[in-house]
Scaffold this active site. Sequence first.
Site, PDB file in Angstrom:
ATOM      1  CB  SER A  55     203.186  51.683 -35.446  1.00  0.00           C
ATOM      2  OG  SER A  55     202.429  50.834 -36.278  1.00  0.00           O
ATOM      3  CG  HIS A  95     200.232  47.346 -33.990  1.00  0.00           C
ATOM      4  ND1 HIS A  95     199.627  48.228 -33.141  1.00  0.00           N
ATOM      5  CD2 HIS A  95     200.958  48.114 -34.844  1.00  0.00           C
ATOM      6  CE1 HIS A  95     199.947  49.466 -33.481  1.00  0.00           C
ATOM      7  NE2 HIS A  95     200.759  49.415 -34.521  1.00  0.00           N
ATOM      8  CG  ASP A 121     198.315  48.258 -30.314  1.00  0.00           C
ATOM      9  OD1 ASP A 121     199.176  49.142 -30.245  1.00  0.00           O
ATOM     10  OD2 ASP A 121     198.328  47.361 -31.166  1.00  0.00           O
TER      11      ASP A 121
END
Length: 178
Positions: A55, A95, A121
């Site tokens: 990701s 992230h 998210d």
Amino acid sequence: MLGSMLEEFQRMNKRQFFYQVLSFGMIVSSALMIWKGLMVVTGSESPIVVVLSGSMEPAFHRGDLLFLTNPTDEPIRVGEIVVFKIEGRDIPIVHRVLKVHEKENGTTKFLTKGDNNRVDDRGLYAPGQLWLTPRDVVGRAKGFLPYVGMVTIMMNEYPKLKYAVLACLGLYVLIHRE
């Protein structure tokens, strides 16, 4: 090879065996002390993490080893890469911070997104949670080693491999006489 290792183990007297067990215990306790020391120095409950998914590509790839710090006196900024934990989930997520909201009373909330993901998210957060807070943060990425964490991923995906490696290491420490 295994037969010769067993013969050497049988020739070992009790004193040598206990010495080897003590050496093994010292190795394990040293590793734990180094981990705890890193926790104190970095301010992070997990100073080293492995990227488990794609990701964050192209910034980080699956298997990259990240080094984290967690300075509580520095505010979180847009663009920073953070590692955070969601309530009810065991595995932390790596992230990038997408948006930050700082209120006049000093509270901060922020939104994250994986570089390789199409949406933010919010779908990953706990039910009803729209923003993260600084207490959700495990650490901030300060450096990385590419693909070093693949060993960890392989051992988690193939538990028998993990037990085989641990058994070999334990047997080596017990039998090795130096």
